[in-house]
Design a protein around this motif. Structure first.
Motif, PDB file in Angstrom:
ATOM      1  N   MET A  52      55.280  67.463 -17.846  1.00  0.00           N
ATOM      2  CA  MET A  52      54.239  68.475 -17.633  1.00  0.00           C
ATOM      3  C   MET A  52      52.965  67.836 -17.084  1.00  0.00           C
ATOM      4  SD  MET A  52      54.593  71.301 -20.657  1.00  0.00           S
ATOM      5  CE  MET A  52      54.673  70.199 -22.056  1.00  0.00           C
ATOM      6  N   MET A  53      52.621  66.648 -17.573  1.00  0.00           N
ATOM      7  CA  MET A  53      51.425  65.960 -17.065  1.00  0.00           C
ATOM      8  C   MET A  53      51.603  65.582 -15.596  1.00  0.00           C
ATOM      9  SD  MET A  53      49.991  63.574 -20.168  1.00  0.00           S
ATOM     10  CE  MET A  53      51.413  62.504 -20.246  1.00  0.00           C
ATOM     11  N   ILE A  54      52.796  65.104 -15.228  1.00  0.00           N
ATOM     12  CA  ILE A  54      53.065  64.725 -13.830  1.00  0.00           C
ATOM     13  C   ILE A  54      52.978  65.959 -12.937  1.00  0.00           C
ATOM     14  CG2 ILE A  54      54.844  63.894 -12.234  1.00  0.00           C
ATOM     15  CD1 ILE A  54      55.771  62.035 -14.579  1.00  0.00           C
ATOM     16  N   THR A  55      53.587  67.055 -13.381  1.00  0.00           N
ATOM     17  CA  THR A  55      53.552  68.298 -12.612  1.00  0.00           C
ATOM     18  C   THR A  55      52.113  68.775 -12.415  1.00  0.00           C
ATOM     19  OG1 THR A  55      55.738  68.949 -13.401  1.00  0.00           O
ATOM     20  CG2 THR A  55      54.320  70.713 -12.558  1.00  0.00           C
ATOM     21  N   GLY A  56      51.330  68.778 -13.490  1.00  0.00           N
ATOM     22  CA  GLY A  56      49.942  69.221 -13.408  1.00  0.00           C
ATOM     23  C   GLY A  56      49.099  68.328 -12.525  1.00  0.00           C
ATOM     24  N   ALA A  57      49.290  67.006 -12.669  1.00  0.00           N
ATOM     25  CA  ALA A  57      48.516  66.065 -11.854  1.00  0.00           C
ATOM     26  C   ALA A  57      48.847  66.228 -10.377  1.00  0.00           C
ATOM     27  CB  ALA A  57      48.800  64.632 -12.304  1.00  0.00           C
ATOM     28  N   THR A  58      50.114  66.483 -10.086  1.00  0.00           N
ATOM     29  CA  THR A  58      50.540  66.676  -8.698  1.00  0.00           C
ATOM     30  C   THR A  58      49.978  67.983  -8.143  1.00  0.00           C
ATOM     31  OG1 THR A  58      52.558  65.427  -9.137  1.00  0.00           O
ATOM     32  CG2 THR A  58      52.550  66.814  -7.168  1.00  0.00           C
ATOM     33  N   GLU A  59      50.096  69.066  -8.933  1.00  0.00           N
ATOM     34  CA  GLU A  59      49.587  70.366  -8.489  1.00  0.00           C
ATOM     35  C   GLU A  59      48.082  70.337  -8.235  1.00  0.00           C
ATOM     36  OE1 GLU A  59      50.766  73.227 -11.424  1.00  0.00           O
ATOM     37  OE2 GLU A  59      52.872  73.180 -10.804  1.00  0.00           O
ATOM     38  N   HIS A  60      47.362  69.552  -9.025  1.00  0.00           N
ATOM     39  CA  HIS A  60      45.898  69.490  -8.878  1.00  0.00           C
ATOM     40  C   HIS A  60      45.458  68.338  -7.974  1.00  0.00           C
ATOM     41  CE1 HIS A  60      44.980  72.724 -11.672  1.00  0.00           C
ATOM     42  NE2 HIS A  60      46.011  72.289 -12.374  1.00  0.00           N
ATOM     43  N   GLN A  61      46.434  67.744  -7.311  1.00  0.00           N
ATOM     44  CA  GLN A  61      46.193  66.694  -6.315  1.00  0.00           C
ATOM     45  C   GLN A  61      45.311  65.564  -6.852  1.00  0.00           C
ATOM     46  OE1 GLN A  61      44.700  68.975  -3.008  1.00  0.00           O
ATOM     47  NE2 GLN A  61      46.742  69.736  -2.487  1.00  0.00           N
ATOM     48  N   LEU A  62      45.656  65.101  -8.071  1.00  0.00           N
ATOM     49  CA  LEU A  62      44.946  63.945  -8.613  1.00  0.00           C
ATOM     50  C   LEU A  62      45.362  62.707  -7.828  1.00  0.00           C
ATOM     51  CD1 LEU A  62      45.066  64.696 -12.436  1.00  0.00           C
ATOM     52  CD2 LEU A  62      43.355  65.354 -10.752  1.00  0.00           C
ATOM     53  N   SER A  63      44.682  61.618  -8.053  1.00  0.00           N
ATOM     54  CA  SER A  63      44.929  60.422  -7.243  1.00  0.00           C
ATOM     55  C   SER A  63      46.365  59.925  -7.396  1.00  0.00           C
ATOM     56  CB  SER A  63      43.966  59.299  -7.637  1.00  0.00           C
ATOM     57  OG  SER A  63      44.335  58.750  -8.884  1.00  0.00           O
ATOM     58  N   ALA A  64      46.883  59.348  -6.328  1.00  0.00           N
ATOM     59  CA  ALA A  64      48.241  58.810  -6.339  1.00  0.00           C
ATOM     60  C   ALA A  64      48.385  57.721  -7.400  1.00  0.00           C
ATOM     61  CB  ALA A  64      48.599  58.273  -4.958  1.00  0.00           C
ATOM     62  N   ALA A  65      47.344  56.915  -7.573  1.00  0.00           N
ATOM     63  CA  ALA A  65      47.399  55.840  -8.580  1.00  0.00           C
ATOM     64  C   ALA A  65      47.566  56.420  -9.978  1.00  0.00           C
ATOM     65  CB  ALA A  65      46.141  54.988  -8.499  1.00  0.00           C
ATOM     66  N   TYR A  66      46.860  57.513 -10.269  1.00  0.00           N
ATOM     67  CA  TYR A  66      46.964  58.138 -11.584  1.00  0.00           C
ATOM     68  C   TYR A  66      48.350  58.744 -11.782  1.00  0.00           C
ATOM     69  CZ  TYR A  66      45.928  60.993 -15.650  1.00  0.00           C
ATOM     70  OH  TYR A  66      45.950  61.550 -16.896  1.00  0.00           O
ATOM     71  N   ILE A  67      48.865  59.407 -10.748  1.00  0.00           N
ATOM     72  CA  ILE A  67      50.206  60.001 -10.840  1.00  0.00           C
ATOM     73  C   ILE A  67      51.244  58.906 -11.049  1.00  0.00           C
ATOM     74  CG2 ILE A  67      51.969  61.305  -9.568  1.00  0.00           C
ATOM     75  CD1 ILE A  67      49.605  62.914  -8.333  1.00  0.00           C
ATOM     76  N   GLU A  68      51.101  57.776 -10.378  1.00  0.00           N
ATOM     77  CA  GLU A  68      52.029  56.654 -10.576  1.00  0.00           C
ATOM     78  C   GLU A  68      51.976  56.133 -12.009  1.00  0.00           C
ATOM     79  OE1 GLU A  68      54.473  55.352  -8.714  1.00  0.00           O
ATOM     80  OE2 GLU A  68      54.065  57.048  -7.382  1.00  0.00           O
ATOM     81  N   LYS A  69      50.772  56.109 -12.573  1.00  0.00           N
ATOM     82  CA  LYS A  69      50.622  55.670 -13.968  1.00  0.00           C
ATOM     83  C   LYS A  69      51.376  56.624 -14.896  1.00  0.00           C
ATOM     84  CE  LYS A  69      46.769  53.760 -15.121  1.00  0.00           C
ATOM     85  NZ  LYS A  69      45.375  53.470 -15.510  1.00  0.00           N
ATOM     86  N   LEU A  70      51.262  57.935 -14.626  1.00  0.00           N
ATOM     87  CA  LEU A  70      51.994  58.916 -15.422  1.00  0.00           C
ATOM     88  C   LEU A  70      53.500  58.747 -15.253  1.00  0.00           C
ATOM     89  CD1 LEU A  70      49.866  62.145 -14.818  1.00  0.00           C
ATOM     90  CD2 LEU A  70      49.896  60.688 -16.864  1.00  0.00           C
ATOM     91  N   ILE A  71      53.931  58.524 -14.017  1.00  0.00           N
ATOM     92  CA  ILE A  71      55.361  58.335 -13.754  1.00  0.00           C
ATOM     93  C   ILE A  71      55.892  57.115 -14.505  1.00  0.00           C
ATOM     94  CG2 ILE A  71      57.013  57.720 -11.929  1.00  0.00           C
ATOM     95  CD1 ILE A  71      55.391  59.629 -10.084  1.00  0.00           C
ATOM     96  N   SER A  72      55.066  56.079 -14.629  1.00  0.00           N
ATOM     97  CA  SER A  72      55.508  54.876 -15.345  1.00  0.00           C
ATOM     98  C   SER A  72      55.762  55.165 -16.827  1.00  0.00           C
ATOM     99  CB  SER A  72      54.483  53.752 -15.193  1.00  0.00           C
ATOM    100  OG  SER A  72      53.327  54.019 -15.954  1.00  0.00           O
ATOM    101  N   LEU A  73      55.177  56.247 -17.356  1.00  0.00           N
ATOM    102  CA  LEU A  73      55.417  56.613 -18.752  1.00  0.00           C
ATOM    103  C   LEU A  73      56.841  57.114 -18.976  1.00  0.00           C
ATOM    104  CD1 LEU A  73      52.110  58.500 -19.612  1.00  0.00           C
ATOM    105  CD2 LEU A  73      52.762  56.185 -20.282  1.00  0.00           C
ATOM    106  N   ARG A  74      57.502  57.551 -17.911  1.00  0.00           N
ATOM    107  CA  ARG A  74      58.879  58.048 -18.049  1.00  0.00           C
ATOM    108  C   ARG A  74      59.784  57.008 -18.694  1.00  0.00           C
ATOM    109  NH1 ARG A  74      59.614  60.675 -12.107  1.00  0.00           N
ATOM    110  NH2 ARG A  74      58.981  62.797 -12.602  1.00  0.00           N
TER     111      ARG A  74
END
Length: 93
Positions: A52-74
């Protein structure tokens, strides 16, 4: 409440507590806070919540670095869930 189900209230993992907060428009409102029932950390983020955090960050166009950090939590959540299943009493199944 539907959010109670999302926050695993029926499973006994969290409880919902209401707190009064002062709104910008001056009236007091009740805000719900979901708190863990057993305070035995550290706590791993659930895979569902990470998605859900990855989806929200992507939808709100947060920085790629932040989205990558979230993806690393997987990988962390998957490993934590595997460890949890390994440590479970097999009689529960």
């Amino acid at each position: 409440m539907e959010l109670d189900i999302l926050e695993d209230i029926p499973l006994g993992l969290y409880r919902r507590d209401g707190f009064l907060v002062l709104g910008e428009d001056q009236p007091w409102y009740t805000a719900n806070l979901y708190r863990v029932v057993k305070l035995e950390g550290p706590f791993a983020t659930s895979a569902k919540y990470v998605e859900m955090m990855i989806t929200g960050a992507t939808e709100h166009q947060l920085s790629a670095a932040y989205i990558e950090k979230l993806i690393s939590l997987r990988s962390i959540t998957v490993q934590t869930e595997i460890n949890h299943l390994r440590n479970k009493d097999l009689s529960e199944f």
